[in-house]
Design a protein around this motif. Structure first.
Motif, mmCIF file in Angstrom:
data_model
loop_
_atom_site.group_PDB
_atom_site.id
_atom_site.type_symbol
_atom_site.label_atom_id
_atom_site.label_comp_id
_atom_site.label_asym_id
_atom_site.label_seq_id
_atom_site.Cartn_x
_atom_site.Cartn_y
_atom_site.Cartn_z
ATOM 1 N N GLU A 459 -5.132 -62.784 -20.838
ATOM 2 C CA GLU A 459 -5.870 -63.572 -19.847
ATOM 3 C C GLU A 459 -6.217 -64.955 -20.385
ATOM 4 O OE1 GLU A 459 -9.124 -61.004 -19.060
ATOM 5 O OE2 GLU A 459 -8.010 -59.749 -17.624
ATOM 6 N N LEU A 460 -6.603 -65.026 -21.666
ATOM 7 C CA LEU A 460 -6.918 -66.318 -22.260
ATOM 8 C C LEU A 460 -5.685 -67.219 -22.290
ATOM 9 C CD1 LEU A 460 -9.124 -68.002 -23.747
ATOM 10 C CD2 LEU A 460 -8.245 -67.033 -25.880
ATOM 11 N N ALA A 461 -4.516 -66.605 -22.599
ATOM 12 C CA ALA A 461 -3.268 -67.374 -22.658
ATOM 13 C C ALA A 461 -2.616 -67.526 -21.291
ATOM 14 C CB ALA A 461 -2.295 -66.692 -23.618
ATOM 15 N N ASN A 462 -3.135 -66.808 -20.286
ATOM 16 C CA ASN A 462 -2.543 -66.812 -18.940
ATOM 17 C C ASN A 462 -1.059 -66.471 -19.021
ATOM 18 O OD1 ASN A 462 -2.528 -67.021 -16.144
ATOM 19 N ND2 ASN A 462 -2.087 -69.233 -16.182
ATOM 20 N N ASN A 463 -0.759 -65.358 -19.723
ATOM 21 C CA ASN A 463 0.614 -64.981 -20.014
ATOM 22 C C ASN A 463 0.914 -63.636 -19.362
ATOM 23 O OD1 ASN A 463 2.897 -63.761 -21.449
ATOM 24 N ND2 ASN A 463 2.718 -65.502 -22.856
ATOM 25 N N ALA A 464 1.806 -63.641 -18.367
ATOM 26 C CA ALA A 464 2.120 -62.422 -17.628
ATOM 27 C C ALA A 464 2.824 -61.393 -18.503
ATOM 28 C CB ALA A 464 2.990 -62.758 -16.417
ATOM 29 N N SER A 465 3.682 -61.841 -19.431
ATOM 30 C CA SER A 465 4.384 -60.915 -20.311
ATOM 31 C C SER A 465 3.407 -60.180 -21.212
ATOM 32 C CB SER A 465 5.411 -61.682 -21.154
ATOM 33 O OG SER A 465 6.046 -60.822 -22.069
ATOM 34 N N LEU A 466 2.430 -60.904 -21.782
ATOM 35 C CA LEU A 466 1.424 -60.262 -22.617
ATOM 36 C C LEU A 466 0.573 -59.301 -21.800
ATOM 37 C CD1 LEU A 466 0.189 -63.231 -24.857
ATOM 38 C CD2 LEU A 466 1.747 -61.375 -25.479
ATOM 39 N N ARG A 467 0.365 -59.628 -20.543
ATOM 40 C CA ARG A 467 -0.430 -58.736 -19.688
ATOM 41 C C ARG A 467 0.305 -57.414 -19.472
ATOM 42 N NH1 ARG A 467 -1.015 -62.041 -15.940
ATOM 43 N NH2 ARG A 467 -2.972 -62.960 -16.686
ATOM 44 N N ARG A 468 1.619 -57.488 -19.251
ATOM 45 C CA ARG A 468 2.398 -56.255 -19.074
ATOM 46 C C ARG A 468 2.405 -55.428 -20.363
ATOM 47 N NH1 ARG A 468 5.609 -59.913 -16.098
ATOM 48 N NH2 ARG A 468 6.955 -60.298 -17.902
ATOM 49 N N THR A 469 2.478 -56.101 -21.517
ATOM 50 C CA THR A 469 2.410 -55.390 -22.799
ATOM 51 C C THR A 469 1.077 -54.671 -22.939
ATOM 52 O OG1 THR A 469 3.895 -56.974 -23.866
ATOM 53 C CG2 THR A 469 2.471 -55.668 -25.307
ATOM 54 N N ALA A 470 -0.012 -55.332 -22.567
ATOM 55 C CA ALA A 470 -1.341 -54.720 -22.645
ATOM 56 C C ALA A 470 -1.440 -53.502 -21.735
ATOM 57 C CB ALA A 470 -2.405 -55.747 -22.281
ATOM 58 N N ILE A 604 -20.559 -67.621 -38.610
ATOM 59 C CA ILE A 604 -20.112 -67.873 -37.242
ATOM 60 C C ILE A 604 -19.108 -66.812 -36.824
ATOM 61 C CG2 ILE A 604 -20.532 -70.348 -37.406
ATOM 62 C CD1 ILE A 604 -17.355 -70.548 -37.578
ATOM 63 N N ALA A 605 -19.095 -66.477 -35.538
ATOM 64 C CA ALA A 605 -18.146 -65.529 -34.957
ATOM 65 C C ALA A 605 -17.685 -66.091 -33.613
ATOM 66 C CB ALA A 605 -18.795 -64.160 -34.788
ATOM 67 N N PRO A 606 -16.806 -67.104 -33.629
ATOM 68 C CA PRO A 606 -16.405 -67.792 -32.387
ATOM 69 C C PRO A 606 -15.217 -67.122 -31.702
ATOM 70 C CG PRO A 606 -15.543 -68.976 -34.280
ATOM 71 C CD PRO A 606 -16.278 -67.779 -34.822
ATOM 72 N N LEU A 607 -15.244 -65.812 -31.555
ATOM 73 C CA LEU A 607 -14.114 -65.110 -30.955
ATOM 74 C C LEU A 607 -14.074 -65.331 -29.440
ATOM 75 C CD1 LEU A 607 -14.712 -63.504 -33.714
ATOM 76 C CD2 LEU A 607 -13.334 -61.713 -32.653
ATOM 77 N N ARG A 608 -12.886 -65.593 -28.946
ATOM 78 C CA ARG A 608 -12.721 -65.803 -27.500
ATOM 79 C C ARG A 608 -12.085 -64.602 -26.821
ATOM 80 N NH1 ARG A 608 -10.052 -71.432 -26.203
ATOM 81 N NH2 ARG A 608 -8.437 -70.734 -27.688
ATOM 82 N N PHE A 609 -11.514 -63.685 -27.592
ATOM 83 C CA PHE A 609 -11.047 -62.409 -27.040
ATOM 84 C C PHE A 609 -11.080 -61.376 -28.146
ATOM 85 C CE2 PHE A 609 -7.214 -64.226 -28.799
ATOM 86 C CZ PHE A 609 -6.445 -63.159 -29.240
ATOM 87 N N GLY A 610 -11.016 -60.105 -27.755
ATOM 88 C CA GLY A 610 -11.088 -59.026 -28.725
ATOM 89 C C GLY A 610 -11.675 -57.790 -28.079
ATOM 90 N N ALA A 611 -11.934 -56.792 -28.897
ATOM 91 C CA ALA A 611 -12.536 -55.545 -28.419
ATOM 92 C C ALA A 611 -13.262 -54.911 -29.588
ATOM 93 C CB ALA A 611 -11.464 -54.607 -27.862
#
Length: 703
Positions: A459-470, A604-611
């Motif tokens: 979602e951060l990269a706005n990448n459809a291929s990565l979304r399908r992988t997820a 600092i913990a400037p993470l923009r995505f993760g789990a």
């Protein structure tokens, strides 16, 4: 052994997983880092390099000096009867490789008629005691114990060659483990074969030297372990405990079974008897008394077995049946046996997932379970493998484990619980576990929800291929959760998400596990900012690049004396390039984080995505180091903006939060104290203890 269908199925699943992860790595990391991971995956698995045995140079007697002190921590008691040349070799070994611990050496001469009486008085520092008459091994040892001044008694045969580090390893065992009454060394033959890895006692009083003639590096014998007894050729006992037990029991005089009897006596007092393979001693078995049990001193071994069996009749009823062959599983019964499988041996100095796993296994050991660890890559990880073994974790690797299917076919029946970490490891191993360990409860440890991290990155990269992988990762993780008996997640947020998406799946939370650290320097003496995180993890790469390019320049423009220290293994070229900016230092891996945890003012913990939950935040807060983080970074961590953390998601706001905290001592102190309270309440070992017991104490799948 021929290749089975289980082997083929495992290899096919591994190949599919490697292809999937390789393609995902190409999309997120690029060609260079992906190729590095491929090379690492298929690197040749080198076996452990056994330390060559050390022997002192032979030569005629000449005076020399052995370690001595007026306030010894350990008293090494060496009973001797003739065999002066062997005594000399033993003492030369002790002189050549001095222990870090203070010690004294007491030679008790039990009436020797050879050169012993002439040589021993010439050795400087040695305490030489000559008995007026020959009374046997037990009498000599008890005499030496009465003369000893150390906190620990170390009984050492004169026909031994202690290897470098042997004494410190014995004594360190008492420091590292509670309730220990006796520690025995690993005994090896001069040709390097194993002589004894602790002893096994059967129900008729007979005994077995576990591991005899095998490799001392075999994982079955290479980890700290409770033993029925340890041979008196090289054992350590707290002096006070030995004296309270009455010393070696004289009913076994002149010798044999006194060491076994002492071990049973100490266990009856609630103390542990441990075998310590890190303490290696060469033993020339039978030099003094021979090996023939039909005549001479060795005949007392047969007589004393009956004496021992009569004294310990009730305790022996709980021992294995005579004639049964000791195995890796049987020597640790009746303790629960838990197998843990992860992608590789954990490296707690490198990443928070490793630290969590090691501390989880420590909790299992504290709960009286025997833990076995199998890395999916089957590699011997040197210091990291040895670290697990010092904790008492039976750690396997090639060449002793070569094919997972074959290994599980042999060992699977022994396990009560099997924990599989990470979805790609569980996908490979779960079919094998169900086949070869059908009795075991299977715990799937997600480590974090991989699909959630991948989806947020897409979602951060706005990448459809990565979304399908997820989405494909999500399907695989969900399928594994449905097949496992219980799933572990690291935060209540992830558990709530699963309760909605998969209500039929039983999930429990075991978060990051930390021990409270010292609080380090006060506010006024601290400087700079620090980030800690391995760069094999894509969210960390993105976080550092975002902070370095868009946030730190704002901080540097207003306060140019602040430096940003970036710490983590394997920084890629884009991260290394940040050093061209004033004030940014990329350190890579740092072996000792203490100076940065204790001396840097802000983490600092400037993470923009993760789990999952973020170990970098836990680590800093455990040290009393306040944190500025994003909303993503603090998700599921029980933190409140302004109370125990500062939270900002935009570059300008993040920079403002850092500068505000950097200059406000009262705010800094408040966040530091509240952050430590958060760790104690939610992320300490004690906080997880009840959950770990609930999940891992149960036996079998249906409970």
């Amino acid at each position: 052994m021929s290749m089975s269908w289980a082997d083929v199925r495992f290899m096919l699943e591994r190949a599919r997983g490697l292809i999937r992860r390789g393609l995902a790595s190409l999309r997120t990391r690029g060609l260079g880092p992906t190729w590095a991971r491929v090379r690492r995956q298929f690197a040749r698995r080198a076996p452990p390099i056994a330390e060559p045995l050390w022997f002192p140079a032979a030569g005629p007697f000449a005076p020399f000096t052995v370690p001595a002190t007026e306030a010894p921590r350990a008293s090494i008691v060496i009973p001797v009867y003739n065999q002066a040349t062997h005594t000399l070799t033993c003492l030369r070994s002790l002189a050549a490789h001095r222990a870090a611990a203070t010690c004294e050496i007491i030679v008790v001469d039990d009436g020797s008629t050879d050169e012993t009486g002439a040589w021993m008085p010439q050795i400087d520092g040695l305490r030489y005691h000559r008995r007026p008459t020959n009374g046997g091994f037990i009498a000599a040892c008890n005499d030496g114990a009465a003369l000893a001044q150390g906190d620990y008694l170390v009984f050492l045969n004169n026909d031994t060659v202690p290897q470098p580090g042997w004494l410190d390893a014995l004594l360190a065992t008492f420091d590292a483990h509670a309730g220990v009454g006796l520690v025995g060394a690993q005994l090896v033959y001069p040709d390097g074969r194993l002589q004894e890895a602790g002893g096994v006692v059967f129900d008729d009083g007979s005994a077995w030297n576990y591991g005899r003639f095998d490799s001392p590096d075999d994982p079955r014998y290479a980890s700290l372990r409770d033993a029925d007894y340890c041979s008196g050729a090289a054992i350590a006992v707290p002096a006070e405990v030995f004296r309270e037990a009455g010393g070696f029991d004289a009913r076994y005089a002149p010798a044999y079974y006194e060491d076994t009897d002492l071990a049973f006596s100490l266990r009856a007092r609630g103390l542990r008897v441990l075998y310590q393979p890190a303490s290696r001693v060469v033993h020339l078995e039978g030099i003094t008394s021979g090996t023939d049990t039909g005549s001479g001193a060795k005949a007392y071994q047969v007589r004393n077995r009956d004496v021992f069996a009569g004294k310990w009749k009730d305790a022996l009823a709980r021992q294995p049946q005579a004639g049964s062959l000791p195995t890796a599983g049987s020597v640790v019964r009746p303790r629960r046996q838990i197998l843990v499988v992860d992608a590789e041996t954990p490296r707690p100095d490198h990443d928070s997932a490793s630290l969590r796993l090691v501390n989880l296994m420590r909790l299992l050991i504290d709960d009286d379970a025997h833990v076995v660890f199998l890395p999916a890559d089957l590699r011997y990880a040197e210091g990291d493998t040895d670290r697990l073994r010092r904790l008492g974790i039976e750690s396997w690797h090639a060449p002793f484990a070569t094919r997972p299917a074959a290994w599980l076919r042999e060992h699977g029946p022994r396990f009560d619980v099997v924990m599989l970490s990470r979805h790609y490891v569980a996908a490979e191993f779960l079919p094998l576990v169900r086949r070869f360990a059908p009795q075991a409860r299977v715990v799937f440890d997600t480590v974090d929800l991989h699909f959630l991290r991948e989806l947020r990155g897409a979602e951060l990269a706005n990448n459809a291929s990565l979304r399908r992988t997820a989405e494909r990762t999500r399907d695989r993780e969900f399928a594994l959760m449905q097949q496992a008996d219980i799933t572990l997640v690291v935060s209540p947020v992830e558990r709530e998400m699963l309760s909605t998406l998969l209500p039929e799946v039983r999930a429990d939370v075991v978060a990051n596990l930390h021990e409270m650290a010292t609080t380090g320097l006060p506010f006024e003496q601290r400087r700079d900012l620090v980030f800690v995180g391995g760069f094999r993890h894509p969210p960390n790469v993105d976080a550092v690049q975002w902070f370095g390019r868009h946030i730190f320049p704002l901080i540097h423009a207003r306060q140019p004396d602040i430096r940003f220290h970036c710490i983590g293994m394997g920084p890629p070229a884009d991260v290394l390039a940040l050093q061209s900016q004033p004030g940014i230092v990329v350190h890579g891996h740092v072996a000792d984080l203490g100076p940065y945890m204790d001396g840097a003012r802000i983490a600092i913990a400037p993470l923009r995505f993760g789990a999952g939950v973020k170990g970098k935040i836990n680590l800093s807060m455990a040290h009393g180091q306040p944190v500025v983080a994003t909303s993503c970074a603090v998700e599921g961590m029980h933190l409140t903006d302004g109370h125990d953390v500062l939270v900002a998601d935009e570059a300008n706001a993040f920079a403002e939060a850092v500068l505000r905290l950097y200059g406000d001592a009262d705010l800094w102190q408040r966040l530091a104290g509240n952050g430590r309270e958060n760790i104690a309440r939610h992320f300490s070992m004690e906080a997880a203890r009840d959950t770990v017991q609930r999940v891992f104490r149960r036996h079998g799948r249906s409970e």
